[in-house]
Design a protein around this motif. Structure first.
Motif, PDB file in Angstrom:
ATOM      1  N   GLU A 132       0.814  -1.212   0.000  1.00 48.62           N
ATOM      2  CA  GLU A 132       0.000   0.000   0.000  1.00 48.62           C
ATOM      3  C   GLU A 132       0.852   1.267   0.000  1.00 48.62           C
ATOM      4  O   GLU A 132       0.317   2.372   0.119  1.00 48.62           O
ATOM      5  CB  GLU A 132      -0.930  -0.004   1.214  1.00 48.62           C
ATOM      6  CG  GLU A 132      -1.962  -1.123   1.202  1.00 48.62           C
ATOM      7  CD  GLU A 132      -2.857  -1.100   2.421  1.00 48.62           C
ATOM      8  OE1 GLU A 132      -2.912  -0.046   3.103  1.00 48.62           O
ATOM      9  OE2 GLU A 132      -3.493  -2.130   2.710  1.00 48.62           O
ATOM     10  N   ARG A 133       2.146   1.099  -0.107  1.00 52.56           N
ATOM     11  CA  ARG A 133       3.053   2.250  -0.197  1.00 52.56           C
ATOM     12  C   ARG A 133       3.656   2.264  -1.596  1.00 52.56           C
ATOM     13  O   ARG A 133       4.827   1.943  -1.792  1.00 52.56           O
ATOM     14  CB  ARG A 133       4.127   2.179   0.886  1.00 52.56           C
ATOM     15  CG  ARG A 133       3.615   2.545   2.264  1.00 52.56           C
ATOM     16  CD  ARG A 133       4.707   2.574   3.290  1.00 52.56           C
ATOM     17  NE  ARG A 133       4.994   1.253   3.823  1.00 52.56           N
ATOM     18  CZ  ARG A 133       6.108   0.934   4.474  1.00 52.56           C
ATOM     19  NH1 ARG A 133       7.047   1.848   4.641  1.00 52.56           N
ATOM     20  NH2 ARG A 133       6.286  -0.277   4.933  1.00 52.56           N
ATOM     21  N   ASP A 134       2.837   2.614  -2.550  1.00 49.30           N
ATOM     22  CA  ASP A 134       3.242   2.536  -3.955  1.00 49.30           C
ATOM     23  C   ASP A 134       3.175   3.884  -4.660  1.00 49.30           C
ATOM     24  O   ASP A 134       3.087   3.953  -5.879  1.00 49.30           O
ATOM     25  CB  ASP A 134       2.365   1.510  -4.696  1.00 49.30           C
ATOM     26  CG  ASP A 134       0.873   1.749  -4.492  1.00 49.30           C
ATOM     27  OD1 ASP A 134       0.515   2.806  -3.922  1.00 49.30           O
ATOM     28  OD2 ASP A 134       0.071   0.883  -4.884  1.00 49.30           O
ATOM     29  N   ARG A 135       3.164   4.955  -3.900  1.00 54.22           N
ATOM     30  CA  ARG A 135       3.200   6.305  -4.489  1.00 54.22           C
ATOM     31  C   ARG A 135       4.659   6.659  -4.745  1.00 54.22           C
ATOM     32  O   ARG A 135       5.385   7.084  -3.869  1.00 54.22           O
ATOM     33  CB  ARG A 135       2.573   7.315  -3.526  1.00 54.22           C
ATOM     34  CG  ARG A 135       2.506   8.744  -4.071  1.00 54.22           C
ATOM     35  CD  ARG A 135       2.018   9.669  -2.946  1.00 54.22           C
ATOM     36  NE  ARG A 135       1.797  11.023  -3.397  1.00 54.22           N
ATOM     37  CZ  ARG A 135       2.709  11.986  -3.394  1.00 54.22           C
ATOM     38  NH1 ARG A 135       3.950  11.712  -2.979  1.00 54.22           N
ATOM     39  NH2 ARG A 135       2.413  13.208  -3.788  1.00 54.22           N
ATOM     40  N   GLY A 136       5.125   6.480  -5.967  1.00 48.10           N
ATOM     41  CA  GLY A 136       6.541   6.669  -6.240  1.00 48.10           C
ATOM     42  C   GLY A 136       7.321   5.497  -5.688  1.00 48.10           C
ATOM     43  O   GLY A 136       6.815   4.388  -5.543  1.00 48.10           O
ATOM     44  N   GLY A 321       6.522   6.500   0.643  1.00 47.67           N
ATOM     45  CA  GLY A 321       5.810   5.911  -0.476  1.00 47.67           C
ATOM     46  C   GLY A 321       4.319   5.778  -0.248  1.00 47.67           C
ATOM     47  O   GLY A 321       3.617   5.144  -1.041  1.00 47.67           O
ATOM     48  N   ALA A 322       3.800   6.357   0.838  1.00 48.59           N
ATOM     49  CA  ALA A 322       2.370   6.255   1.152  1.00 48.59           C
ATOM     50  C   ALA A 322       1.536   6.929   0.062  1.00 48.59           C
ATOM     51  O   ALA A 322       2.003   7.823  -0.649  1.00 48.59           O
ATOM     52  CB  ALA A 322       2.088   6.896   2.510  1.00 48.59           C
ATOM     53  N   ARG A 323       0.284   6.496  -0.031  1.00 47.17           N
ATOM     54  CA  ARG A 323      -0.609   7.016  -1.063  1.00 47.17           C
ATOM     55  C   ARG A 323      -1.102   8.418  -0.713  1.00 47.17           C
ATOM     56  O   ARG A 323      -0.974   8.874   0.421  1.00 47.17           O
ATOM     57  CB  ARG A 323      -1.782   6.053  -1.257  1.00 47.17           C
ATOM     58  CG  ARG A 323      -1.344   4.713  -1.832  1.00 47.17           C
ATOM     59  CD  ARG A 323      -2.463   3.699  -1.841  1.00 47.17           C
ATOM     60  NE  ARG A 323      -2.016   2.417  -2.408  1.00 47.17           N
ATOM     61  CZ  ARG A 323      -2.730   1.291  -2.404  1.00 47.17           C
ATOM     62  NH1 ARG A 323      -3.938   1.294  -1.844  1.00 47.17           N
ATOM     63  NH2 ARG A 323      -2.252   0.187  -2.942  1.00 47.17           N
ATOM     64  N   ASP A 324      -1.700   9.078  -1.708  1.00 47.94           N
ATOM     65  CA  ASP A 324      -2.076  10.491  -1.577  1.00 47.94           C
ATOM     66  C   ASP A 324      -2.939  10.809  -0.346  1.00 47.94           C
ATOM     67  O   ASP A 324      -2.688  11.810   0.327  1.00 47.94           O
ATOM     68  CB  ASP A 324      -2.794  10.963  -2.843  1.00 47.94           C
ATOM     69  CG  ASP A 324      -1.831  11.178  -3.994  1.00 47.94           C
ATOM     70  OD1 ASP A 324      -0.615  11.290  -3.727  1.00 47.94           O
ATOM     71  OD2 ASP A 324      -2.274  11.250  -5.153  1.00 47.94           O
ATOM     72  N   PRO A 325      -3.983  10.009  -0.023  1.00 47.46           N
ATOM     73  CA  PRO A 325      -4.783  10.352   1.163  1.00 47.46           C
ATOM     74  C   PRO A 325      -3.960  10.383   2.453  1.00 47.46           C
ATOM     75  O   PRO A 325      -4.189  11.226   3.333  1.00 47.46           O
ATOM     76  CB  PRO A 325      -5.844   9.242   1.204  1.00 47.46           C
ATOM     77  CG  PRO A 325      -5.960   8.767  -0.210  1.00 47.46           C
ATOM     78  CD  PRO A 325      -4.568   8.859  -0.761  1.00 47.46           C
TER      79      PRO A 325
END
Length: 453
Positions: A132-136, A321-325
């Protein structure tokens, strides 16, 4: 000293939960056994499923007995214990006097709230499942000197050392700025770049203290002579500039464009906030002017205090790397906590002695500053508008303003505002999974609200 006051504040915040724990713990014990039995009964294939394991872990956490975190420092004690040393290596000036002045405030017993927040939040973010840490991309390996051309690691320079540090083998003098030491690998769930982020944040904050004390002509800071008193205005200003310069180098070497942008703007925000504080805000004595001045005060408070907290929290989430929210919630947590912190500080200026506060108390009115308590009193006593406009410069203005604040319950209303921001900050943490570091963040927020210095 701050750690002791923090423990007292967090203990007071949790004391009310201890009366009915007997029945609750027994029930939780039965539930814990049920969860354990469930885990033993499922098939081996199910146990290997990552989502199932994460759900089971969360369920087990929910039924654990309540154990209040009395000292948030204990969660990241290893990282906090090396903070000042690591900052010393980041500064690395070959000029002994410059080193002494730049490190002056670090050697006193400061709160170190900002790096503590970054480290606790970073550890809380590590509890989010990796998928769930796939932001970048998470910056895990980008830490040690990789010895690649143009510098690929966080401690590698982008330009030749001979250019950056004036290194010349033909001269005897040491370079004024040494290369930065390498960071350790990931530990305690905190990424190396997040540790460096905590150090950078404290450097920027301390630089602002050196500059603020010159502007305000302060005599003391952290129960010791202020930098401008100990070394003079010129050296204090230069030391602050040097701290910002070395912090900027460390920011660049994080090599994350979004984080670089976030931290760079905090430096500009500090200057903008200081200019807003110097400007007179009251243009007339109408209620409209009062509302405008309060909005001005909140925005100035964001720029001077909450910007660094909020953007460093967002930067920690970006590096994870956490998602936007989650990234947005981290920012809002820091913003609300920063506003709460400064509003409490403005309240303490009316209620705490110099000795307890560690710096001159009652200074805001003497400096002509209209903070929340007097702005609330202005609503009931319009004549305060004239005093604010002339910055409490006439004889008796300060004393009258204090009396109006008392009569109008300005301090009580200011406390209510601080409570609102603290509650909003804690609400933002709901996006994070249960963990000791999450509990520590909640208790730290309550301690900021209840602090007495």
């Amino acid at each position: 000293m701050y750690r002791r006051s923090l423990i007292r504040a967090t203990s007071a915040a949790t004391r009310t939960h201890g009366n009915n724990n007997g029945t609750l713990v027994r029930h939780k014990s039965m539930l814990r056994e049920a969860v354990s039995s469930l885990g033993a009964a499922v098939s081996k294939g199910a146990q290997n499923d990552k989502k199932y394991q994460a759900a089971l872990k969360s369920a087990a956490k929910l039924v654990e007995p309540d154990t209040p975190v009395k000292d948030p420092f204990s969660i990241v004690s290893k990282e906090m214990s090396t903070l000042v040393h690591n900052i010393g290596t980041l500064l690395g000036s070959g000029h002994p006097t410059l080193n002494k002045v730049a490190m002056y405030y670090f050697q006193s017993e400061g709160k170190h709230v900002r790096p503590l927040i970054v480290l606790l939040l970073s550890k809380a973010l590590s509890a989010i499942p990796t998928e769930e840490r796939d932001r970048g991309s998470r910056d895990e390996s980008d830490v040690r000197s990789l010895k690649e051309p143009h510098g690929a690691g966080i401690d590698d320079p982008l330009s030749p050392l001979s250019i950056l540090h004036g290194v010349n083998p033909d001269i005897v003098l040491n370079p004024l700025s040494r290369p930065m030491d390498e960071l350790p690998t990931e530990s305690n769930g905190i990424l190396p770049k997040q540790r460096r982020l905590a150090e950078i944040v404290e450097m920027i904050h301390t630089a602002s203290l050196l500059h603020d004390d010159v502007i305000d002509n302060s005599a003391s800071r952290r129960s010791m002579p202020s930098g401008n008193i100990a070394f003079g205005n010129k050296m204090a200003i230069l030391a602050g500039d040097f701290l910002l310069g070395r912090a900027s180098v460390a920011i660049a070497r994080i090599r994350n464009a979004e984080v670089i942008e976030l931290l760079s703007t905090t430096i500009a925000n500090l200057v903008e906030g200081e200019f807003m504080q110097l400007k007179n805000t009251a243009v007339d004595t109408t209620s409209k002017a009062n509302r405008a001045s309060f909005e001005y005060y909140i925005h100035k408070t964001y720029l001077k205090t909450a910007s660094l907290m909020s953007k460093s929290c967002r930067a920690a989430a970006v590096l994870s790397g956490a998602r936007d929210p989650v990234v947005e919630a981290a920012y809002q947590y820091g913003r609300n906590l920063g506003l709460c912190f400064q509003i409490v500080d403005d309240m303490l200026d009316y209620t705490v002695t110099d000795r307890d506060l560690g710096k001159p108390s009652g200074a805001d009115l003497k400096l002509g500053l209209a903070t929340a308590p007097v702005l609330y009193a202005w609503e009931q006593y319009p004549e305060l508008g004239d005093m604010i406009r002339r910055k409490f410069d006439h004889p008796g203005d300060v004393e009258r303003a204090r009396e109006y604040v008392k009569k109008a319950n300005g301090l009580e209303r200011t406390e209510q505002l601080a409570v609102k921001y603290a509650e909003d900050a804690i609400r933002q943490l709901e996006v994070l999974p249960p963990s000791d570091s999450l509990d520590a963040l909640k208790h730290l927020t309550k301690a900021v609200l209840n602090r007495k210095k």
